[in-house]
Design a protein around this motif. Structure first.
Motif, PDB file in Angstrom:
ATOM      1  N   LYS A   1      25.056   5.001 -11.454  1.00 31.41           N
ATOM      2  CA  LYS A   1      24.595   4.387 -10.204  1.00 31.41           C
ATOM      3  C   LYS A   1      23.251   3.681 -10.373  1.00 31.41           C
ATOM      4  N   VAL A   2      22.384   4.229 -11.228  1.00 28.84           N
ATOM      5  CA  VAL A   2      21.130   3.529 -11.545  1.00 28.84           C
ATOM      6  C   VAL A   2      21.476   2.195 -12.196  1.00 28.84           C
ATOM      7  N   LYS A   3      22.445   2.253 -13.108  1.00 29.52           N
ATOM      8  CA  LYS A   3      22.848   1.037 -13.807  1.00 29.52           C
ATOM      9  C   LYS A   3      23.386  -0.007 -12.823  1.00 29.52           C
ATOM     10  N   ARG A   4      24.172   0.465 -11.881  1.00 28.80           N
ATOM     11  CA  ARG A   4      24.735  -0.470 -10.898  1.00 28.80           C
ATOM     12  C   ARG A   4      23.682  -1.138 -10.037  1.00 28.80           C
ATOM     13  N   VAL A   5      22.727  -0.357  -9.525  1.00 27.48           N
ATOM     14  CA  VAL A   5      21.703  -0.996  -8.681  1.00 27.48           C
ATOM     15  C   VAL A   5      20.821  -1.912  -9.518  1.00 27.48           C
ATOM     16  N   LYS A   6      20.586  -1.537 -10.769  1.00 28.30           N
ATOM     17  CA  LYS A   6      19.785  -2.402 -11.644  1.00 28.30           C
ATOM     18  C   LYS A   6      20.514  -3.730 -11.848  1.00 28.30           C
ATOM     19  N   GLU A   7      21.813  -3.634 -12.092  1.00 32.40           N
ATOM     20  CA  GLU A   7      22.586  -4.863 -12.317  1.00 32.40           C
ATOM     21  C   GLU A   7      22.632  -5.759 -11.087  1.00 32.40           C
ATOM     22  N   SER A   8      22.637  -5.147  -9.923  1.00 27.88           N
ATOM     23  CA  SER A   8      22.652  -6.005  -8.729  1.00 27.88           C
ATOM     24  C   SER A   8      21.301  -6.713  -8.548  1.00 27.88           C
ATOM     25  N   LEU A   9      20.236  -6.120  -9.090  1.00 29.28           N
ATOM     26  CA  LEU A   9      18.935  -6.807  -9.034  1.00 29.28           C
ATOM     27  C   LEU A   9      18.902  -8.030  -9.943  1.00 29.28           C
ATOM     28  N   LEU A  10      19.627  -7.925 -11.066  1.00 28.17           N
ATOM     29  CA  LEU A  10      19.614  -9.023 -12.047  1.00 28.17           C
ATOM     30  C   LEU A  10      20.082 -10.348 -11.451  1.00 28.17           C
ATOM     31  N   LEU A  11      20.941 -10.268 -10.437  1.00 29.49           N
ATOM     32  CA  LEU A  11      21.450 -11.484  -9.780  1.00 29.49           C
ATOM     33  C   LEU A  11      20.313 -12.311  -9.183  1.00 29.49           C
ATOM     34  N   TYR A  12      19.208 -11.639  -8.867  1.00 32.79           N
ATOM     35  CA  TYR A  12      18.066 -12.326  -8.232  1.00 32.79           C
ATOM     36  C   TYR A  12      17.031 -12.782  -9.253  1.00 32.79           C
ATOM     37  N   ASN A  13      17.314 -12.520 -10.522  1.00 34.64           N
ATOM     38  CA  ASN A  13      16.428 -12.970 -11.577  1.00 34.64           C
ATOM     39  C   ASN A  13      14.964 -12.535 -11.420  1.00 34.64           C
ATOM     40  N   PRO A  14      14.708 -11.264 -11.244  1.00 34.53           N
ATOM     41  CA  PRO A  14      13.321 -10.820 -11.060  1.00 34.53           C
ATOM     42  C   PRO A  14      12.495 -10.978 -12.345  1.00 34.53           C
TER      43      PRO A  14
ATOM     44  N   ILE B   1       0.846  -1.185   0.000  1.00 40.46           N
ATOM     45  CA  ILE B   1       0.000   0.000   0.000  1.00 40.46           C
ATOM     46  C   ILE B   1       0.891   1.249   0.000  1.00 40.46           C
ATOM     47  N   ASP B   2       2.109   1.077   0.499  1.00 39.49           N
ATOM     48  CA  ASP B   2       3.034   2.207   0.568  1.00 39.49           C
ATOM     49  C   ASP B   2       4.443   1.703   0.237  1.00 39.49           C
ATOM     50  N   LEU B   3       5.055   2.314  -0.784  1.00 40.78           N
ATOM     51  CA  LEU B   3       6.404   1.895  -1.189  1.00 40.78           C
ATOM     52  C   LEU B   3       7.417   2.051  -0.057  1.00 40.78           C
ATOM     53  N   ARG B   4       7.106   2.932   0.887  1.00 43.52           N
ATOM     54  CA  ARG B   4       8.048   3.155   1.993  1.00 43.52           C
ATOM     55  C   ARG B   4       8.070   2.002   2.992  1.00 43.52           C
ATOM     56  N   ASN B   5       7.186   1.033   2.804  1.00 43.34           N
ATOM     57  CA  ASN B   5       7.234  -0.131   3.686  1.00 43.34           C
ATOM     58  C   ASN B   5       8.198  -1.197   3.164  1.00 43.34           C
ATOM     59  N   ILE B   6       8.804  -0.914   2.007  1.00 44.52           N
ATOM     60  CA  ILE B   6       9.728  -1.890   1.415  1.00 44.52           C
ATOM     61  C   ILE B   6      11.156  -1.519   1.798  1.00 44.52           C
ATOM     62  N   LYS B   7      11.928  -2.519   2.180  1.00 44.61           N
ATOM     63  CA  LYS B   7      13.333  -2.252   2.540  1.00 44.61           C
ATOM     64  C   LYS B   7      14.222  -2.336   1.305  1.00 44.61           C
ATOM     65  N   PRO B   8      15.134  -1.373   1.136  1.00 40.66           N
ATOM     66  CA  PRO B   8      16.070  -1.474   0.007  1.00 40.66           C
ATOM     67  C   PRO B   8      17.092  -2.584   0.247  1.00 40.66           C
ATOM     68  N   ILE B   9      17.491  -3.276  -0.815  1.00 39.27           N
ATOM     69  CA  ILE B   9      18.536  -4.287  -0.638  1.00 39.27           C
ATOM     70  C   ILE B   9      19.892  -3.742  -1.072  1.00 39.27           C
ATOM     71  N   THR B  10      19.862  -2.711  -1.881  1.00 39.75           N
ATOM     72  CA  THR B  10      21.129  -2.092  -2.286  1.00 39.75           C
ATOM     73  C   THR B  10      20.911  -0.596  -2.530  1.00 39.75           C
ATOM     74  N   MET B  11      21.930   0.189  -2.191  1.00 32.82           N
ATOM     75  CA  MET B  11      21.804   1.637  -2.355  1.00 32.82           C
ATOM     76  C   MET B  11      23.097   2.217  -2.919  1.00 32.82           C
ATOM     77  N   GLU B  12      22.952   3.327  -3.626  1.00 34.76           N
ATOM     78  CA  GLU B  12      24.091   4.115  -4.084  1.00 34.76           C
ATOM     79  C   GLU B  12      23.828   5.549  -3.650  1.00 34.76           C
ATOM     80  N   PHE B  13      24.885   6.314  -3.424  1.00 35.88           N
ATOM     81  CA  PHE B  13      24.713   7.675  -2.918  1.00 35.88           C
ATOM     82  C   PHE B  13      25.004   8.701  -3.998  1.00 35.88           C
ATOM     83  N   VAL B  14      24.042   9.587  -4.230  1.00 37.35           N
ATOM     84  CA  VAL B  14      24.239  10.690  -5.173  1.00 37.35           C
ATOM     85  C   VAL B  14      24.537  11.975  -4.391  1.00 37.35           C
ATOM     86  N   GLY B  15      23.921  12.097  -3.222  1.00 36.72           N
ATOM     87  CA  GLY B  15      24.238  13.221  -2.347  1.00 36.72           C
ATOM     88  C   GLY B  15      23.650  14.551  -2.778  1.00 36.72           C
TER      89      GLY B  15
END
Ligand SMILES: Nc1ncnc2c1ncn2[C@@H]1O[C@H](COP(=O)(O)OP(=O)(O)O)[C@@H](O)[C@H]1O
Ligand SMILES: [Mg+2]
Length: 356
Positions: free
Chosen positions: A183-196, A155-169
């Motif tokens: 950095k978007v590319k990097r977090v996307k690639e780390s998701l691919l390991l889980y085969n979503p 119901i709220d995206l804020r209830n989901i925990k991030p599994i990986t983060m990058e800092f733009v600051g």
């Protein structure tokens, strides 16, 4: 016993209730749909401050109980445009696709990513979400690009925990044009390991000339299968190696003021600092900004080697070559500062922990 103030709201079949918080609600009768998630009698959820939730009652007369502070409007329609629902049929025949969502601020990007994620979970197991909207992030704190794996409707995206983060600051990628894309590319690639089954990437609303160039570059690097553009008039980008879907923003989006945006950011920072404690950090472990004198309450990223472990707030100088940071991360090797400030949250943490 003190009785809490509550309201009882009736939603007729085919109608919806647009509810803005902050408060807690419960489905007392009937069955409702919230952005692709079905809720039956007894289900309860919170609506946070500054957010409007569309509650649709497709078939029944539903009753919603609200406790707390609420504003509401009834509308005689499905709050989800039919063009949005049609996208689900396209996704059904395109498993394993990556979808990039672009659109102006308050065009419904976050809502669409939530609706798509909830809806595809009807026929798939796991969805990867990337939140690249550094100014109004939901998955991670402001200034961070975050990714999550979602297996359940929310119901709220804020209830989901991030599994990986990058800092733009920064609150806009304009200050980190190339870096934010990498950095978007990097977090996307780390998701691919889980085969979503799907990857849904939400972006920021920076869409002037340079902002459009940024989105084009992002699309070029990410190589999505589908780009969804939320826009009223003419499309800002063209179809390419990906399929371009243009959708109208929903008719009832709620425009947020600068103050609401800031409050929403602060509330999001609090989430990641529950249980934070003062930590002493040697100055040579800190990466300061070149053109910015650190202020108490400035947001920083806590790294362990090259991995972002969480967020910290700058608490000031302790003694020569040592600084204080408030964080809940225990093990770190480096702290990277930003000029995003959350002084109010620091005061809150100090008040609670009772430290200096
Ligand atoms: N279909 C809708 N019905 C009612 N409210 C909506 C709808 N879509 C979005 N909103 C509300 O409008 C606001 C802006 O939408 P949001 O998805 O956050 O936009 P963006 O991510 O593009 O800034 C949010 O409070 C959201 O809950
Ligand atoms: Mg958003």
């Amino acid at each position: 016993m003190v009785e809490k103030k509550s309201v009882k709201l009736y939603i007729n079949p085919g109608n919806s209730l647009l509810l803005s918080g902050r408060g807690r609600t419960e489905v007392r009768q009937g069955q409702v749909e919230i952005l692709g998630a079905i809720l039956s009698k007894g289900a309860s959820f919170k609506v946070r401050l500054g957010r409007q939730i569309p509650i649709f009652s497709p078939e029944f007369k539903s009753i919603i109980i609200g406790e707390g502070f609420f504003k509401w409007v009834f509308v005689r329609e499905d709050p989800i445009p039919s063009s949005w629902r049609a996208v689900i049929d396209e996704l059904l025949v395109k498993p394993n696709s990556t979808i990039v969502i672009i659109g102006q601020t308050d065009s419904g990007k976050s809502t669409l990513s939530q609706f798509l994620s909830n809806s595809v979970l009807n026929f798939s197991k796991v969805v990867g979400l990337v939140d690249a909207d550094v100014g109004q992030s939901d998955l991670g704190p402001p200034g961070f690009i975050s990714a999550s794996l979602v297996r359940r409707k929310v119901i709220d995206l804020r209830n989901i925990k991030p599994i990986t983060m990058e800092f733009v600051g920064a609150l806009s990628p304009s200050r980190a044009f190339e870096e934010s894309i990498d950095k978007v590319k990097r977090v996307k690639e780390s998701l691919l390991l889980y085969n979503p089954d799907y990857i849904i990437i939400n972006t920021d609303g920076w869409l002037d000339n340079e902002g459009v160039a940024h989105k084009k570059k992002l699309i070029e690097k990410i190589k999505p299968d589908i780009v969804i553009e939320l826009c009223q008039g003419e499309s800002l980008i063209k179809e390419g190696s990906y399929k371009l879907i243009t959708l109208n923003p929903p008719s009832h989006v709620m425009k947020r003021t600068q103050v609401m945006r800031r409050l929403s950011r602060l509330a999001n920072i609090v989430r990641f600092l529950k249980g934070a404690e003062a930590k002493v950090v040697k100055r040579d472990e800190i990466l300061f900004l070149e053109d910015h004198e650190p202020r108490v309450g400035d947001v920083a990223a806590v790294y362990e080697n090259d991995i972002v472990r969480g967020i910290a707030l700058y608490g000031g100088e302790l003694e020569e070559r040592k600084e204080i940071f408030y964080t809940r991360v225990n093990s770190f090797t480096k702290i990277v500062m930003s000029d995003i400030n959350a002084r109010e949250i620091l005061d809150l943490i100090k008040g609670k922990t009772g430290s200096a």
